[in-house]
Enzyme design. Sequence first.
Site, PDB file in Angstrom:
ATOM      1  N   GLY A  33       0.776  -1.238   0.000  1.00 50.49           N
ATOM      2  CA  GLY A  33       0.000   0.000   0.000  1.00 50.49           C
ATOM      3  C   GLY A  33       0.807   1.287   0.000  1.00 50.49           C
ATOM      4  CG  ASN A  66       1.740   3.276  -5.777  1.00 52.65           C
ATOM      5  OD1 ASN A  66       2.175   4.326  -6.257  1.00 52.65           O
ATOM      6  ND2 ASN A  66       2.267   2.092  -6.044  1.00 52.65           N
ATOM      7  NE  ARG A 112     -21.202 -10.843 -13.384  1.00 59.53           N
ATOM      8  CZ  ARG A 112     -21.522 -10.735 -14.667  1.00 59.53           C
ATOM      9  NH1 ARG A 112     -20.703 -11.137 -15.588  1.00 59.53           N
ATOM     10  NH2 ARG A 112     -22.674 -10.191 -15.018  1.00 59.53           N
ATOM     11  CG  MET A 163      -1.928  -8.492  -6.337  1.00 56.30           C
ATOM     12  SD  MET A 163      -0.929  -7.896  -7.712  1.00 56.30           S
ATOM     13  CE  MET A 163      -0.188  -9.428  -8.221  1.00 56.30           C
ATOM     14  CG  LEU A 215     -11.708  -4.973 -10.852  1.00 57.09           C
ATOM     15  CD1 LEU A 215     -11.531  -3.453 -10.873  1.00 57.09           C
ATOM     16  CD2 LEU A 215     -12.527  -5.392  -9.635  1.00 57.09           C
ATOM     17  CG  ASN A 247      -3.716  -0.616 -12.696  1.00 61.81           C
ATOM     18  OD1 ASN A 247      -3.542  -0.750 -11.481  1.00 61.81           O
ATOM     19  ND2 ASN A 247      -3.121  -1.393 -13.579  1.00 61.81           N
ATOM     20  CG  HIS A 277       1.556  -2.170 -15.403  1.00 64.62           C
ATOM     21  ND1 HIS A 277       1.124  -3.381 -14.881  1.00 64.62           N
ATOM     22  CD2 HIS A 277       2.554  -2.478 -16.277  1.00 64.62           C
ATOM     23  CE1 HIS A 277       1.816  -4.362 -15.434  1.00 64.62           C
ATOM     24  NE2 HIS A 277       2.687  -3.832 -16.281  1.00 64.62           N
ATOM     25  CG  ASP A 332      -1.717  -4.344 -16.938  1.00 61.20           C
ATOM     26  OD1 ASP A 332      -2.338  -3.752 -16.036  1.00 61.20           O
ATOM     27  OD2 ASP A 332      -1.001  -5.333 -16.722  1.00 61.20           O
TER      28      ASP A 332
HETATM   29  C1  GRF Z   1       3.374  -1.269  -7.552  1.00 58.35           C
HETATM   30  O1  GRF Z   1       4.615  -1.491  -8.154  1.00 58.35           O
HETATM   31  C2  GRF Z   1       2.294  -1.154  -8.599  1.00 58.35           C
HETATM   32  O2  GRF Z   1       2.721  -0.534  -9.777  1.00 58.35           O
HETATM   33  C3  GRF Z   1       1.985  -2.597  -8.878  1.00 58.35           C
HETATM   34  O3  GRF Z   1       2.042  -3.216  -7.602  1.00 58.35           O
HETATM   35  C4  GRF Z   1       2.916  -2.480  -6.751  1.00 58.35           C
HETATM   36  C5  GRF Z   1       2.126  -2.102  -5.537  1.00 58.35           C
HETATM   37  O4  GRF Z   1       2.921  -1.524  -4.548  1.00 58.35           O
HETATM   38  N1  GRF Z   1       0.735  -2.726  -9.583  1.00 58.35           N
HETATM   39  P1  GRF Z   1       2.263  -0.846  -3.270  1.00 58.35           P
HETATM   40  O5  GRF Z   1       1.305  -1.874  -2.666  1.00 58.35           O
HETATM   41  O6  GRF Z   1       1.570   0.392  -3.702  1.00 58.35           O
HETATM   42  O7  GRF Z   1       3.415  -0.571  -2.330  1.00 58.35           O
END
Ligand code: GRF
Length: 201
Positions: free
Chosen positions: A20, A22, A71, A95, A98, A112, A114, A150
Site C-alpha cells: 500500500g 501507493n 460476480r 491483484m 475486475l 491503475n 503499472h 493493462d
Molecule cells: C506497484 O509497483 C504497482 O505498480 C503494482 O504493484 C505495486 C504495488 O505496490 N501494480 P504498493 O502496494 O503500492 O506498495
Amino acid sequence: MVMLIGYNKVRTAVFISGSGSNLKSLIKFSKTKNSPISINMIISNNSKAKGLNYGKTFKIKRKIFKFNKKRLVEEKLLFTLRKNQINMICLAGFMEILTKNFIKKFKGKILNIHPSLLPKYKGLNTHQRALNNNERYSGCTVHFVNQKLDSGKIIIQKKVKISKNETKVSLAKKILIQEHKLYPKAILKVFSLQRKNQFRS
Ligand code: GRF
C-alpha cells in the site's frame, strides 16, 4: 473554507492487495489543497494486506472482499461503493482482475498504476522481463482501466534508467519511488482535462 473544498472533492476508493505504498502517497496527496479527490474507502481482497493499516492511521473506512465468487462479490462491492458515494477508483497493486461488468459500471472512472512502460510488459513479473530483454529503460504508467488487462488509455508515464548491475529488486525500488509521484500527477492531469463532471454521477 477548507471544509468546503474538501466537500467538493471527488469521493475515491483505493483498491490494494499488498504493502500500500501507493495508497499512502495518494492519501497524502488527497489531503493537499490542490487535490481534486478525497480518499474515502480502502478496498482489499487480502485481509493481511499491510496497506490496510493506513486506513487505521488516517481514519479511512476499510473493507475486505474475498474474490472467491467473483460476480457475486463484485455485486456486493458495487453496492458498498454506491452506498458510500464513491465516484472514482484507483487501483494500486490490486491483484484481482475486475470483470467487464464491473468496469462498465465505473466506465472511465477507474485508474491503475503499472510498473512498466506500457504497452510493454503487461501483467506480472515486469521487472525481470525488462531485465531479461536487456532494456535500457523501464518505468511506470498510469492508465484508465478498460476490459483488457493493462491496455486502457495511457494518462502519463515516467521513464527510469536501468543501471548496469540492476536486479529486479533494485529496479522495483527505483520505479516505486517514481510511482508515488506519478499517480498524483496522473490524477491532476485527468481533472485538468475537464473531466471533473464525469466523476459526479
Ligand atoms: C506497484 O509497483 C504497482 O505498480 C503494482 O504493484 C505495486 C504495488 O505496490 N501494480 P504498493 O502496494 O503500492 O506498495
